[in-house]
Design a protein around this motif. Sequence first.
Motif, PDB file in Angstrom:
ATOM      1  N   GLY B 335       0.804  -1.216   0.000  1.00 43.77           N
ATOM      2  CA  GLY B 335       0.000   0.000   0.000  1.00 43.77           C
ATOM      3  C   GLY B 335       0.837   1.265   0.000  1.00 43.77           C
ATOM      4  O   GLY B 335       0.371   2.326  -0.417  1.00 43.77           O
ATOM      5  N   MET B 336       2.099   1.151   0.456  1.00 43.80           N
ATOM      6  CA  MET B 336       2.965   2.320   0.392  1.00 43.80           C
ATOM      7  C   MET B 336       3.188   2.733  -1.057  1.00 43.80           C
ATOM      8  O   MET B 336       3.294   3.905  -1.374  1.00 43.80           O
ATOM      9  N   PHE B 337       3.253   1.725  -1.943  1.00 41.58           N
ATOM     10  CA  PHE B 337       3.628   2.028  -3.328  1.00 41.58           C
ATOM     11  C   PHE B 337       2.491   1.880  -4.328  1.00 41.58           C
ATOM     12  O   PHE B 337       2.437   2.603  -5.313  1.00 41.58           O
ATOM     13  N   GLY B 376      -3.326   2.383   2.733  1.00 39.79           N
ATOM     14  CA  GLY B 376      -2.299   2.649   1.727  1.00 39.79           C
ATOM     15  C   GLY B 376      -2.513   3.955   0.977  1.00 39.79           C
ATOM     16  O   GLY B 376      -1.571   4.539   0.447  1.00 39.79           O
ATOM     17  N   THR B 379      -0.527   6.529   3.168  1.00 38.37           N
ATOM     18  CA  THR B 379       0.840   6.320   3.642  1.00 38.37           C
ATOM     19  C   THR B 379       1.834   6.821   2.602  1.00 38.37           C
ATOM     20  O   THR B 379       1.589   6.715   1.409  1.00 38.37           O
ATOM     21  N   PRO B 380       2.960   7.400   3.056  1.00 40.54           N
ATOM     22  CA  PRO B 380       3.995   7.796   2.123  1.00 40.54           C
ATOM     23  C   PRO B 380       4.707   6.550   1.564  1.00 40.54           C
ATOM     24  O   PRO B 380       4.604   5.499   2.186  1.00 40.54           O
ATOM     25  N   ILE B 382       3.651   7.018  -1.681  1.00 46.59           N
ATOM     26  CA  ILE B 382       2.590   7.222  -2.660  1.00 46.59           C
ATOM     27  C   ILE B 382       1.255   7.134  -1.968  1.00 46.59           C
ATOM     28  O   ILE B 382       0.763   6.050  -1.664  1.00 46.59           O
ATOM     29  N   GLY B 383       0.658   8.279  -1.674  1.00 39.39           N
ATOM     30  CA  GLY B 383      -0.642   8.285  -1.040  1.00 39.39           C
ATOM     31  C   GLY B 383      -1.584   9.083  -1.922  1.00 39.39           C
ATOM     32  O   GLY B 383      -1.553  10.310  -1.941  1.00 39.39           O
TER      33      GLY B 383
HETATM   34 NA    NA Z   1       0.672   4.698   0.189  1.00 41.49          NA
END
Ligand code: NA
Lengths: 357, 435, 172
Positions: B335-337, B376, B379-380, B382-383
């Motif tokens: 989820g970060m990316f 996600g 979150t950094p 990519i949010g």
């Molecule tokens: Na994210």
Amino acid sequence: EERMLKFSSGFPESAAPPQAYAKVAEWLAANSEIKAEVFSMSLLSFGETPAGIRDGITDAGYVLTPYFPAEFSETNMAADMALLVSSGTDAPALVMAAAITEYVMLNCPECVAEYTAQNQVFLASGASTEYSLVCTKPVNTVADLKGLSVRSGASVFGRWIEHFGGTKVSIPGSEMYEALSQKVVDCTMVSMPDVMNFQLADVATDMTVNAPGGVFAGTASMNLNLDLWRGMTPEERKIMLEAGSRMTAGTSVIYHNSSIEAEPKVKAAGVNVVELSEELSKATQDFIVADLDTIRDQFTSLYGVENAAAKIETVKGLVEKWKGLVADIDPTSMDAYQALLMTEVYSKVDPEAYAMQ
Amino acid sequence: MSNVEIGYWGIAVLLALIALRVPIGPALIGVSFGGIWMITGPKAAWGAVGIIPWNFTATWQMSSIPMFLMMGFVCFHAGLTKGLFEAARLWLSRLPGGMAIAAVFGAAGFAAVTGSSIACAAAMGRIAVPEMMRQRYDAAFATGTVAAAGTIGALIPPSILLILYGIIAQVPVGSLFMGGVGAGLLTALGYCVMIVVRVKMNPGLAPPVNERSTAAERLSALLDTWPVLLLMTGVLGGLFFGIFTPTEAGAAGAALAVLVGLIKRSLSLRGFWSSVVETLQTTAALFIIAIGANMLTRFMAISGAGRDLASFVDAMNADPMLLLLGIAIIYLVLGMFLEPIGAMLLTLPILLPVLKTADIDLLWFGILLAKFLEIGMITPPIGLNVFVIKSVVGDLVTTGQIFYGILWFLVADLIVVALLIAFPDIILWLPTVMK
Amino acid sequence: MGLTFRLLGRVIDLTTLVAGLALVLMMTHIAIDVVAKYIFQVPMPGTITVVSNYYMILVAFLPLAFAERRNGQISVEVVTAALPMRTQRGLNVAGMVFCLLVFSALAWQGWIEAGRAQQVGSFEIEQNTKLLTWPARYLLPLGCGLIALTLVAKIWVALTRRPPQSLDEPFF
Ligand code: NA
Ligand code: NA
């Protein structure tokens, strides 16, 4: 030569067709140099399967021919006659699957040609068990059908409900549950195992078995990529033909048995399961006879099938023949049925010539 | 190179391409094409490119995605959601951080009429952030609140994520929708508690509002919430009483939104066309990613890397809690990316068999999954929700500030996840009652 | 070049208009079907077939070029943001070339599939009438071809415009 084949279907792994594929793969591994890996839903969806076989994304696949009215109209006409097995047999799946197999492989060069045109070869069929009305109210007379809204997949079932003054509603199988629970439709038409597979017992109250009867028979359950087929040695093609007989037998018998297993579960879930009434059964039989003319006219005018009347007679004859043959065997045993398919159909297919031009 | 190795290399190349700023959809398609070519040959690779995009898109069930997107955009452009925020603002102004709480409530209300958290964040960002800034709220706190509150959009029905999950996992979409209500409301509650706690600790975040409103004003503001209430009742009622199916609900909702906008005389032709164009752009961008992710799953299936990975998750199968922990970590990292729909399409074919073996309720898991994927979104590095807020509010804050403002809401999210796992009935109660 | 860009721009405007009309029609068609089924118990024939075969393809593929023109494709900028601007521009062009290859492949193979569907004359039967579905097959290569042309134009501008413009704003 050792070969690794991909068998692919759009069914979830627990359904009858992938189970039958697994049995075929087992048999191939034990009896030949050919190995097979089974993919369920992960490789190709139903809509993608014929093109996926054509381009070799999979080596063999499970094609539902009614999804492709332009490509497989010859097979579809035979499959549309499935209501013929609504009476005169206790194992409609086995009868219709065998009739279709014999028709396509031995009696219908146009059928073979419509598969080769899609760069594939038909090696097996298979059929569901009888279709029944699954409803949120009791339905068992001709009068009950008037004004009834019914979700049905196949066109012939739609004609049946419309003939008795009901409405056919097109809803995808995945939305059957909601449609029934929210009373978007009064009934849906499915086979006994699918009542459990789609969790319909939660929302349905009444089931009328064998109304209208008939099976889903538009099934080319193991179409093989044609380049692969033509590149095989005659011995390998002979092995693949026997594998085909095992696929036809496996699919149909597993469906037949899962129907027997599902019935008490459906009843235990509180659905009132009744047999088709005498009155509705008789009216349905009259409809079936008249509907053969509709099938003939429709496939001639809309689909461009030639000599439809003669072909319909051939299929009728094959259905009667297999009602007799299946009556003498144990329909729950794959082996007896498969042996019958070998003698009557597959041994008569010439591995040197079948689908080779 | 073995097929499984080709699969893993494919993933590595994909991550590299995405890091180098190649758009996600084409990167997925290109890698899948190359991978299938290497394993099965050029004919199959070209075949996949010809067959899959059409078959994935030309599907009845998929039609609800553009329709729910359109419903949200029409609501925004016709100002149907403004009244909701106004009412929440007037009624909640005495609470510590009352405006922020109003934004969360507003988002929860808007969630009931939109299918995606992006649409929800965009709409609330345009309505609530300027108002909070006017009341001298801390910028990071204000924007972080709205970015996080937007995630409720995909939990409370309708939800595009849940529709897709239902199709793939064969779980009735209606039940999923009912299950999402509990998780969505708990999330909203969690955010509100977090807001109150933080403002108590640091009153500088949200100066007390000295605005006084009369009872008459508050009542009239309440009356102005009718458009959203009407839409919510229309969509949920229509589903519940069987007037339409979940797929049809999108079109019914969009049409209803247009009608309400016309009756209110607040939907101009210009606003309508903006809604249409924004829907088209979002649909095209989303579908190309979904098609790519779909092709990647075929590549993973052919290569056997999918099964290989599944056996890794399978190893944790001994203990369901351990399995869930593993899944949670996988999704928090992905989820970060990754964008949520892509992450879901990518992982479900691998996870579903494992979940079935572990006998985990797929309805319950679907909601939990939506919650993970929505985390996600904030979150950094990519949010997507954060980027949406940034593009809505412009130069008022930096992207980094918004991420900073979100930190505490992530803490609230982890508590919500723990509660959902500890008390499955929060999710399952409503679907069971509705049956 | 200016004329070519203006022409491409007008074509994109036109396809966006068509896609927009399809979106509105899809909403209206399904909504009317719902009402007709509920009040009159008569479904509109062919709703599912037309929605899935025609509207969906129009709505998902035709606006691709429009989205590309607005830099509307979703990509991840965080890793590259720290690099020198020269490198970023180079990566941006390389990324567009990659996209150009992918969309050209989609257009090319989509065209071949459309030809095949036309040859067998793909159709669905609704209420005893043939509803041709093969013409819709050509919409996919149309949409993908148009975004490929848009990418060519953007790459051209990125390589030739002096001074180079910011990466965030649309190239034309
Ligand atoms: Na994210
Ligand atoms: Na929502």
